[in-house]
Design a protein around this motif. Structure first.
Motif, PDB file in Angstrom:
ATOM      1  N   LEU A  99       3.246   5.676 -10.828  1.00 25.90           N
ATOM      2  CA  LEU A  99       4.037   4.558 -11.346  1.00 25.90           C
ATOM      3  C   LEU A  99       5.162   4.258 -10.363  1.00 25.90           C
ATOM      4  O   LEU A  99       5.925   5.167 -10.006  1.00 25.90           O
ATOM      5  CB  LEU A  99       4.663   4.955 -12.679  1.00 25.90           C
ATOM      6  N   PHE A 100       5.242   3.037  -9.917  1.00 30.48           N
ATOM      7  CA  PHE A 100       6.348   2.636  -9.048  1.00 30.48           C
ATOM      8  C   PHE A 100       7.250   1.694  -9.845  1.00 30.48           C
ATOM      9  O   PHE A 100       6.938   0.507 -10.013  1.00 30.48           O
ATOM     10  CB  PHE A 100       5.829   1.935  -7.792  1.00 30.48           C
ATOM     11  N   ILE A 101       8.341   2.253 -10.351  1.00 32.27           N
ATOM     12  CA  ILE A 101       9.256   1.476 -11.202  1.00 32.27           C
ATOM     13  C   ILE A 101      10.580   1.263 -10.475  1.00 32.27           C
ATOM     14  O   ILE A 101      11.162   2.217  -9.954  1.00 32.27           O
ATOM     15  CB  ILE A 101       9.518   2.212 -12.538  1.00 32.27           C
ATOM     16  N   PHE A 115       8.898   1.214   5.002  1.00 35.44           N
ATOM     17  CA  PHE A 115       7.594   0.869   5.583  1.00 35.44           C
ATOM     18  C   PHE A 115       6.867   2.138   6.008  1.00 35.44           C
ATOM     19  O   PHE A 115       7.434   2.991   6.693  1.00 35.44           O
ATOM     20  CB  PHE A 115       7.769  -0.111   6.745  1.00 35.44           C
ATOM     21  N   HIS A 116       5.632   2.234   5.585  1.00 36.99           N
ATOM     22  CA  HIS A 116       4.854   3.460   5.807  1.00 36.99           C
ATOM     23  C   HIS A 116       3.368   3.151   5.764  1.00 36.99           C
ATOM     24  O   HIS A 116       2.964   2.042   5.379  1.00 36.99           O
ATOM     25  CB  HIS A 116       5.190   4.490   4.706  1.00 36.99           C
ATOM     26  N   GLN A 117       2.577   4.150   6.106  1.00 32.49           N
ATOM     27  CA  GLN A 117       1.117   4.069   5.948  1.00 32.49           C
ATOM     28  C   GLN A 117       0.705   5.180   4.982  1.00 32.49           C
ATOM     29  O   GLN A 117       1.039   6.354   5.186  1.00 32.49           O
ATOM     30  CB  GLN A 117       0.424   4.289   7.293  1.00 32.49           C
ATOM     31  N   ALA A 132      -5.235   0.491  -5.392  1.00 28.63           N
ATOM     32  CA  ALA A 132      -5.102  -0.671  -6.280  1.00 28.63           C
ATOM     33  C   ALA A 132      -3.697  -0.639  -6.867  1.00 28.63           C
ATOM     34  O   ALA A 132      -3.304   0.362  -7.467  1.00 28.63           O
ATOM     35  CB  ALA A 132      -6.141  -0.574  -7.398  1.00 28.63           C
ATOM     36  N   TRP A 133      -2.941  -1.680  -6.656  1.00 30.83           N
ATOM     37  CA  TRP A 133      -1.560  -1.768  -7.188  1.00 30.83           C
ATOM     38  C   TRP A 133      -1.585  -2.827  -8.284  1.00 30.83           C
ATOM     39  O   TRP A 133      -1.749  -4.021  -8.004  1.00 30.83           O
ATOM     40  CB  TRP A 133      -0.607  -2.143  -6.067  1.00 30.83           C
ATOM     41  N   ILE A 134      -1.438  -2.368  -9.520  1.00 33.03           N
ATOM     42  CA  ILE A 134      -1.585  -3.263 -10.675  1.00 33.03           C
ATOM     43  C   ILE A 134      -0.195  -3.644 -11.181  1.00 33.03           C
ATOM     44  O   ILE A 134       0.639  -2.767 -11.468  1.00 33.03           O
ATOM     45  CB  ILE A 134      -2.402  -2.551 -11.774  1.00 33.03           C
ATOM     46  N   LEU A 151      -5.152  -4.973  -3.517  1.00 39.43           N
ATOM     47  CA  LEU A 151      -5.826  -3.799  -2.953  1.00 39.43           C
ATOM     48  C   LEU A 151      -5.324  -3.641  -1.537  1.00 39.43           C
ATOM     49  O   LEU A 151      -5.227  -4.638  -0.803  1.00 39.43           O
ATOM     50  CB  LEU A 151      -7.345  -4.026  -2.918  1.00 39.43           C
ATOM     51  N   HIS A 152      -4.960  -2.406  -1.144  1.00 41.62           N
ATOM     52  CA  HIS A 152      -4.537  -2.240   0.247  1.00 41.62           C
ATOM     53  C   HIS A 152      -5.194  -1.056   0.929  1.00 41.62           C
ATOM     54  O   HIS A 152      -5.597  -0.092   0.301  1.00 41.62           O
ATOM     55  CB  HIS A 152      -3.016  -2.288   0.418  1.00 41.62           C
ATOM     56  N   HIS A 153      -5.285  -1.182   2.228  1.00 38.78           N
ATOM     57  CA  HIS A 153      -6.022  -0.262   3.098  1.00 38.78           C
ATOM     58  C   HIS A 153      -5.170   0.984   3.392  1.00 38.78           C
ATOM     59  O   HIS A 153      -3.939   0.888   3.468  1.00 38.78           O
ATOM     60  CB  HIS A 153      -6.336  -1.026   4.405  1.00 38.78           C
ATOM     61  N   VAL A 184       0.530  -1.004   7.168  1.00 33.31           N
ATOM     62  CA  VAL A 184       1.963  -0.704   7.054  1.00 33.31           C
ATOM     63  C   VAL A 184       2.535  -1.588   5.944  1.00 33.31           C
ATOM     64  O   VAL A 184       2.383  -2.816   5.967  1.00 33.31           O
ATOM     65  CB  VAL A 184       2.683  -0.988   8.394  1.00 33.31           C
ATOM     66  N   HIS A 185       3.204  -0.940   4.973  1.00 32.42           N
ATOM     67  CA  HIS A 185       3.753  -1.705   3.851  1.00 32.42           C
ATOM     68  C   HIS A 185       4.992  -1.007   3.296  1.00 32.42           C
ATOM     69  O   HIS A 185       5.223   0.179   3.563  1.00 32.42           O
ATOM     70  CB  HIS A 185       2.703  -1.889   2.753  1.00 32.42           C
ATOM     71  N   GLY A 186       5.750  -1.759   2.528  1.00 29.50           N
ATOM     72  CA  GLY A 186       6.961  -1.226   1.911  1.00 29.50           C
ATOM     73  C   GLY A 186       7.464  -2.263   0.927  1.00 29.50           C
ATOM     74  O   GLY A 186       6.782  -3.256   0.647  1.00 29.50           O
ATOM     75  N   SER A 187       8.662  -2.038   0.383  1.00 29.75           N
ATOM     76  CA  SER A 187       9.226  -3.043  -0.531  1.00 29.75           C
ATOM     77  C   SER A 187      10.741  -2.869  -0.628  1.00 29.75           C
ATOM     78  O   SER A 187      11.263  -1.763  -0.445  1.00 29.75           O
ATOM     79  CB  SER A 187       8.578  -2.947  -1.922  1.00 29.75           C
ATOM     80  N   GLY A 188      11.411  -3.987  -0.932  1.00 33.85           N
ATOM     81  CA  GLY A 188      12.883  -3.983  -0.964  1.00 33.85           C
ATOM     82  C   GLY A 188      13.438  -3.846  -2.375  1.00 33.85           C
ATOM     83  O   GLY A 188      12.737  -3.462  -3.309  1.00 33.85           O
ATOM     84  N   ARG A 205      12.949  -5.037 -15.150  1.00 28.63           N
ATOM     85  CA  ARG A 205      12.297  -3.987 -14.373  1.00 28.63           C
ATOM     86  C   ARG A 205      11.146  -4.591 -13.555  1.00 28.63           C
ATOM     87  O   ARG A 205      10.528  -5.568 -13.985  1.00 28.63           O
ATOM     88  CB  ARG A 205      11.703  -2.928 -15.311  1.00 28.63           C
ATOM     89  N   ARG A 206      10.879  -3.987 -12.408  1.00 25.63           N
ATOM     90  CA  ARG A 206       9.636  -4.293 -11.684  1.00 25.63           C
ATOM     91  C   ARG A 206       8.770  -3.049 -11.807  1.00 25.63           C
ATOM     92  O   ARG A 206       9.159  -1.974 -11.361  1.00 25.63           O
ATOM     93  CB  ARG A 206       9.931  -4.590 -10.207  1.00 25.63           C
ATOM     94  N   ILE A 207       7.607  -3.207 -12.426  1.00 25.61           N
ATOM     95  CA  ILE A 207       6.759  -2.037 -12.675  1.00 25.61           C
ATOM     96  C   ILE A 207       5.382  -2.252 -12.048  1.00 25.61           C
ATOM     97  O   ILE A 207       4.697  -3.241 -12.340  1.00 25.61           O
ATOM     98  CB  ILE A 207       6.579  -1.768 -14.183  1.00 25.61           C
ATOM     99  N   VAL A 226      -3.212   2.932  -8.544  1.00 26.14           N
ATOM    100  CA  VAL A 226      -4.275   3.942  -8.495  1.00 26.14           C
ATOM    101  C   VAL A 226      -4.377   4.320  -7.025  1.00 26.14           C
ATOM    102  O   VAL A 226      -4.820   3.553  -6.186  1.00 26.14           O
ATOM    103  CB  VAL A 226      -5.607   3.411  -9.046  1.00 26.14           C
ATOM    104  N   GLN A 227      -3.875   5.538  -6.757  1.00 24.73           N
ATOM    105  CA  GLN A 227      -3.680   5.947  -5.366  1.00 24.73           C
ATOM    106  C   GLN A 227      -4.398   7.280  -5.165  1.00 24.73           C
ATOM    107  O   GLN A 227      -3.789   8.335  -5.262  1.00 24.73           O
ATOM    108  CB  GLN A 227      -2.198   6.093  -5.090  1.00 24.73           C
ATOM    109  N   SER A 228      -5.632   7.193  -5.049  1.00 26.01           N
ATOM    110  CA  SER A 228      -6.367   5.965  -4.780  1.00 26.01           C
ATOM    111  C   SER A 228      -7.743   6.039  -5.397  1.00 26.01           C
ATOM    112  O   SER A 228      -8.116   7.068  -5.932  1.00 26.01           O
ATOM    113  CB  SER A 228      -6.499   5.765  -3.264  1.00 26.01           C
TER     114      SER A 228
END
Ligand SMILES: O=C(O)CCC(=O)C(=O)O
Length: 275
Positions: A90-92, A103-105, A120-122, A184-186, A190-194, A201-203, A207-209
């Motif tokens: 859960l990324f809350i 930013f990471h892989q 899969a990021w739902i 869906l991401h590979h 390289v990805h991240g978020s601010g 809330r942002r929730i 599923v990793q993975s």
């Protein structure tokens, strides 16, 4: 929408991610949020810190999402028909807090080889630029794994605060999702978020993975479930589907799974973070 279209698959191969994909109704997304907020109220700390992982092992509602046909159809288009669920997170990000994801892989510390897997990021709530949606460095998955600094920033939602330095935001695409949609991401994009600058809330439920049955865990141990097809390799130990929310035996297994997961994520690190 059943499987991904050729256009979506080409987009994924070219950019390292694909979105938005409609998978849940708004009612289903709201039901998940309710489940999260029920757990938070009745069992404080149960899904905090390291407890944010493997929630599908203690909640039938989360387990059901992992087995959702629309999600699996899309995942099958990327990794083939033999699909295992090997973890969830859960990324809350709460409003007025300072959480971010550097930013990471994903493939850097997760130990899943070969890279026949996809995250899969739902979106449980809407995810947009205001509330800190994920940002993808388009095409970056085509290069090898990069150097990550380990910053252990207390507001970083990643275990070690692993960071690829000097990624310019202009190079990245915002992954804007409505509640009930997914991306869906590979493994090597390289990805991240601010920050979440909104009032709500942002929730995200990741599923990793989803991994192909041919994917091994080369650092430690993960508990899997068969989502579709067959597992002819039998690399992993299996967990069962929870029958009720927060069953005592399921909690014990979830704790064991989290202990093993920490061994993977902190392998070789002299410091342990809170996740
Ligand atoms: O939720 C986020 O902002 C980042 C999640 C992430 O890094 C991932 O799902 O791999």
């Amino acid at each position: 929408m059943p499987k991904l279209s050729d256009q979506q698959i080409n987009f994924y191969n070219d950019k390292g991610y694909v979105a938005p994909i409609d998978v849940l109704s708004i009612q289903e997304a709201n039901e998940i949020r309710k489940e999260i907020e029920t757990i938070e109220k009745k069992w404080p700390n149960a899904i905090e810190e390291v407890g944010r992982n493997y929630v599908h092992l203690i909640s039938p509602i989360f387990n059901k999402i992992c087995l959702n046909k629309k999600i699996l159809d899309a995942v099958e288009s990327i990794i083939g028909k033999n699909i295992l669920i090997c973890g969830t997170t859960l990324f809350i990000k709460n409003p007025n807090e300072k959480e971010f994801v550097s930013f990471h892989q994903d493939a850097k510390y997760i130990g899943l080889e070969p890279h026949n897997w996809v995250t899969a990021w739902i979106a449980v709530t809407d995810a947009n630029e205001e509330n800190g949606c994920m940002r993808m460095w388009s095409g970056s998955h085509k290069k090898k794994l990069r150097h990550h600094e380990q910053n252990f920033d207390e507001n970083n939602l990643l275990t070690r605060g692993q960071t690829i330095e000097n990624v310019s935001i202009e190079k990245t695409d915002p992954v804007i999702l409505k509640a009930g949609q997914m991306s869906l991401h590979h493994p090597t994009v390289v990805h991240g978020s601010g920050l979440n600058k909104s009032n709500d809330r942002r929730i995200g439920f990741a599923v990793q993975s989803y991994i192909g049955s041919n994917v091994d865990q080369v650092i430690g141990k993960m508990y899997v479930q068969l989502a579709r097809g067959e597992d002819n390799y039998k690399f992993h130990e299996y967990s069962k589907i929870p029958s009720e929310l927060m069953n005592k035996d399921d909690i014990l297994l979830r704790d064991k799974a989290n202990h093993e997961l920490s061994n993977i994520f902190y392998s070789g690190s002299s410091k342990i973070g809170k996740y």
